[in-house]
Design an enzyme around this catalytic site. Structure first.
Site, PDB file in Angstrom:
ATOM      1  N   ASP A   9       0.860  -1.182   0.000  1.00 52.43           N
ATOM      2  CA  ASP A   9       0.000   0.000   0.000  1.00 52.43           C
ATOM      3  C   ASP A   9       0.901   1.238   0.000  1.00 52.43           C
ATOM      4  O   ASP A   9       2.127   1.126  -0.177  1.00 52.43           O
ATOM      5  CB  ASP A   9      -0.999  -0.034   1.167  1.00 52.43           C
ATOM      6  CG  ASP A   9      -0.336   0.193   2.522  1.00 52.43           C
ATOM      7  OD1 ASP A   9       0.918   0.286   2.589  1.00 52.43           O
ATOM      8  OD2 ASP A   9      -1.062   0.269   3.530  1.00 52.43           O
ATOM      9  N   HIS A  10       0.299   2.421   0.200  1.00 54.94           N
ATOM     10  CA  HIS A  10       1.090   3.651   0.139  1.00 54.94           C
ATOM     11  C   HIS A  10       2.190   3.682   1.209  1.00 54.94           C
ATOM     12  O   HIS A  10       3.273   4.192   0.965  1.00 54.94           O
ATOM     13  CB  HIS A  10       0.170   4.872   0.303  1.00 54.94           C
ATOM     14  CG  HIS A  10      -0.652   4.818   1.550  1.00 54.94           C
ATOM     15  ND1 HIS A  10      -1.724   3.948   1.679  1.00 54.94           N
ATOM     16  CD2 HIS A  10      -0.556   5.478   2.734  1.00 54.94           C
ATOM     17  CE1 HIS A  10      -2.263   4.099   2.877  1.00 54.94           C
ATOM     18  NE2 HIS A  10      -1.573   5.013   3.533  1.00 54.94           N
ATOM     19  N   CYS A  66       3.159  -3.212   3.978  1.00 54.89           N
ATOM     20  CA  CYS A  66       2.313  -2.070   4.348  1.00 54.89           C
ATOM     21  C   CYS A  66       3.068  -1.294   5.424  1.00 54.89           C
ATOM     22  O   CYS A  66       4.288  -1.429   5.523  1.00 54.89           O
ATOM     23  CB  CYS A  66       0.922  -2.529   4.783  1.00 54.89           C
ATOM     24  SG  CYS A  66       0.855  -3.586   6.236  1.00 54.89           S
ATOM     25  N   THR A  68       2.975  -1.336   8.906  1.00 59.88           N
ATOM     26  CA  THR A  68       3.510  -2.192   9.971  1.00 59.88           C
ATOM     27  C   THR A  68       3.748  -3.622   9.513  1.00 59.88           C
ATOM     28  O   THR A  68       4.480  -4.369  10.164  1.00 59.88           O
ATOM     29  CB  THR A  68       2.504  -2.265  11.132  1.00 59.88           C
ATOM     30  OG1 THR A  68       1.253  -2.739  10.603  1.00 59.88           O
ATOM     31  CG2 THR A  68       2.314  -0.906  11.791  1.00 59.88           C
ATOM     32  N   HIS A  99      10.777 -23.596   9.288  1.00 64.21           N
ATOM     33  CA  HIS A  99       9.749 -24.324  10.049  1.00 64.21           C
ATOM     34  C   HIS A  99       8.331 -24.142   9.510  1.00 64.21           C
ATOM     35  O   HIS A  99       7.497 -25.009   9.718  1.00 64.21           O
ATOM     36  CB  HIS A  99       9.762 -23.869  11.523  1.00 64.21           C
ATOM     37  CG  HIS A  99      10.926 -24.402  12.290  1.00 64.21           C
ATOM     38  ND1 HIS A  99      11.010 -24.364  13.665  1.00 64.21           N
ATOM     39  CD2 HIS A  99      12.089 -24.986  11.865  1.00 64.21           C
ATOM     40  CE1 HIS A  99      12.154 -24.915  14.071  1.00 64.21           C
ATOM     41  NE2 HIS A  99      12.835 -25.284  12.988  1.00 64.21           N
ATOM     42  N   ARG A 110       7.139   1.092   7.636  1.00 63.74           N
ATOM     43  CA  ARG A 110       7.354   2.142   8.634  1.00 63.74           C
ATOM     44  C   ARG A 110       8.100   1.592   9.852  1.00 63.74           C
ATOM     45  O   ARG A 110       8.232   2.291  10.856  1.00 63.74           O
ATOM     46  CB  ARG A 110       6.002   2.730   9.060  1.00 63.74           C
ATOM     47  CG  ARG A 110       5.330   3.543   7.972  1.00 63.74           C
ATOM     48  CD  ARG A 110       3.933   3.973   8.384  1.00 63.74           C
ATOM     49  NE  ARG A 110       3.343   4.875   7.389  1.00 63.74           N
ATOM     50  CZ  ARG A 110       2.043   5.154   7.327  1.00 63.74           C
ATOM     51  NH1 ARG A 110       1.205   4.611   8.192  1.00 63.74           N
ATOM     52  NH2 ARG A 110       1.581   5.971   6.394  1.00 63.74           N
ATOM     53  N   ARG A 133       9.152 -33.159  10.621  1.00 63.55           N
ATOM     54  CA  ARG A 133       8.116 -32.892  11.629  1.00 63.55           C
ATOM     55  C   ARG A 133       7.406 -31.560  11.387  1.00 63.55           C
ATOM     56  O   ARG A 133       6.247 -31.381  11.764  1.00 63.55           O
ATOM     57  CB  ARG A 133       8.707 -32.929  13.037  1.00 63.55           C
ATOM     58  CG  ARG A 133       9.664 -31.789  13.361  1.00 63.55           C
ATOM     59  CD  ARG A 133      10.249 -31.952  14.758  1.00 63.55           C
ATOM     60  NE  ARG A 133      11.014 -30.807  15.194  1.00 63.55           N
ATOM     61  CZ  ARG A 133      12.257 -30.528  14.805  1.00 63.55           C
ATOM     62  NH1 ARG A 133      12.876 -31.326  13.944  1.00 63.55           N
ATOM     63  NH2 ARG A 133      12.887 -29.467  15.254  1.00 63.55           N
ATOM     64  N   HIS A 134       8.094 -30.652  10.699  1.00 62.39           N
ATOM     65  CA  HIS A 134       7.460 -29.356  10.413  1.00 62.39           C
ATOM     66  C   HIS A 134       6.381 -29.500   9.340  1.00 62.39           C
ATOM     67  O   HIS A 134       5.372 -28.799   9.360  1.00 62.39           O
ATOM     68  CB  HIS A 134       8.524 -28.338  10.009  1.00 62.39           C
ATOM     69  CG  HIS A 134       9.566 -28.164  11.064  1.00 62.39           C
ATOM     70  ND1 HIS A 134       9.269 -27.665  12.316  1.00 62.39           N
ATOM     71  CD2 HIS A 134      10.883 -28.496  11.089  1.00 62.39           C
ATOM     72  CE1 HIS A 134      10.363 -27.663  13.060  1.00 62.39           C
ATOM     73  NE2 HIS A 134      11.352 -28.168  12.341  1.00 62.39           N
ATOM     74  N   ARG A 137       3.281 -30.852  11.017  1.00 61.98           N
ATOM     75  CA  ARG A 137       2.578 -29.780  11.730  1.00 61.98           C
ATOM     76  C   ARG A 137       1.812 -28.891  10.764  1.00 61.98           C
ATOM     77  O   ARG A 137       0.655 -28.509  11.031  1.00 61.98           O
ATOM     78  CB  ARG A 137       3.579 -28.964  12.548  1.00 61.98           C
ATOM     79  CG  ARG A 137       4.118 -29.764  13.717  1.00 61.98           C
ATOM     80  CD  ARG A 137       5.333 -29.127  14.352  1.00 61.98           C
ATOM     81  NE  ARG A 137       5.855 -30.003  15.398  1.00 61.98           N
ATOM     82  CZ  ARG A 137       7.062 -29.908  15.912  1.00 61.98           C
ATOM     83  NH1 ARG A 137       7.878 -28.946  15.520  1.00 61.98           N
ATOM     84  NH2 ARG A 137       7.474 -30.733  16.848  1.00 61.98           N
TER      85      ARG A 137
HETATM   86  C1  RB5 Z   1      -1.819   2.747   6.471  1.00 58.64           C
HETATM   87  O1  RB5 Z   1      -1.901   3.964   7.120  1.00 58.64           O
HETATM   88  C2  RB5 Z   1      -1.566   1.628   7.477  1.00 58.64           C
HETATM   89  O2  RB5 Z   1      -2.670   1.477   8.310  1.00 58.64           O
HETATM   90  C3  RB5 Z   1      -1.263   0.335   6.749  1.00 58.64           C
HETATM   91  O3  RB5 Z   1      -0.181   0.512   5.923  1.00 58.64           O
HETATM   92  C4  RB5 Z   1      -0.904  -0.862   7.601  1.00 58.64           C
HETATM   93  O4  RB5 Z   1       0.107  -0.566   8.504  1.00 58.64           O
HETATM   94  C5  RB5 Z   1      -2.027  -1.574   8.194  1.00 58.64           C
HETATM   95  O5  RB5 Z   1      -1.878  -2.550   8.932  1.00 58.64           O
END
Ligand code: RB5
Length: 142
Positions: A9-10, A66, A68, A99, A110, A133-134, A137
């Protein structure tokens, strides 16, 4: 290895461009499924696009980015054939392949910088699934 499907995404756009250029400069084949600029978009649209193609077997491996990595992970793991691993560190990248046989690497644009991302991507591409074994599972939920 077959081409790697990329999506972001952005908030992941700059890191996706960096990863794309790195992969191209090392002769890896990639397909970029967007987003293609820094304008605000919805991460599920891009996560579902890439995860759907992995699920259908059109691509073997994908990378989603994205802000996070959390949203992309949640979206991708709703697809039955997807094992998406959020790896913002090297140890997770190694173990997600050894695994968990992860078929999508997710990172947070970010959260980590470009040099760490490059090492994570290289490690994730090169590390093999250990099986045994992995595999037993994985078969319990895949
Ligand atoms: C975008 O602002 C942000 O929410 C997205 O990139 C992501 O981190 C969502 O989980």
């Amino acid at each position: 290895m077959r081409p790697i499907a990329l999506g972001c995404d952005h908030a992941g756009y700059d890191l996706k461009e960096f990863v794309k250029n790195h992969l191209l400069s090392t002769d890896r084949e990639i397909e970029d499924f967007g987003t293609y600029g820094p304008e605000s978009v919805d991460y599920p649209d891009y996560g579902m696009r890439v995860a759907g193609m992995i699920d259908r077997g059109e691509y073997e491996r994908g990378i989603l980015i994205c802000g996070t990595g959390l949203g992309m992970s949640m979206v991708a793991n709703r697809f039955p054939g997807v094992r998406a691993a959020l790896c913002n560190d090297l140890f997770s990248a190694i173990m997600s392949r050894r695994h968990n046989d992860a078929n999508i690497l997710v990172m947070g644009g970010r959260v980590i910088g470009t040099e760490l991302a490059k090492q994570i991507v290289e490690t994730w591409i090169d590390t093999r699934f250990e099986g045994g074994r992995h595999r037993t599972r994985l078969e319990k939920f895949c």
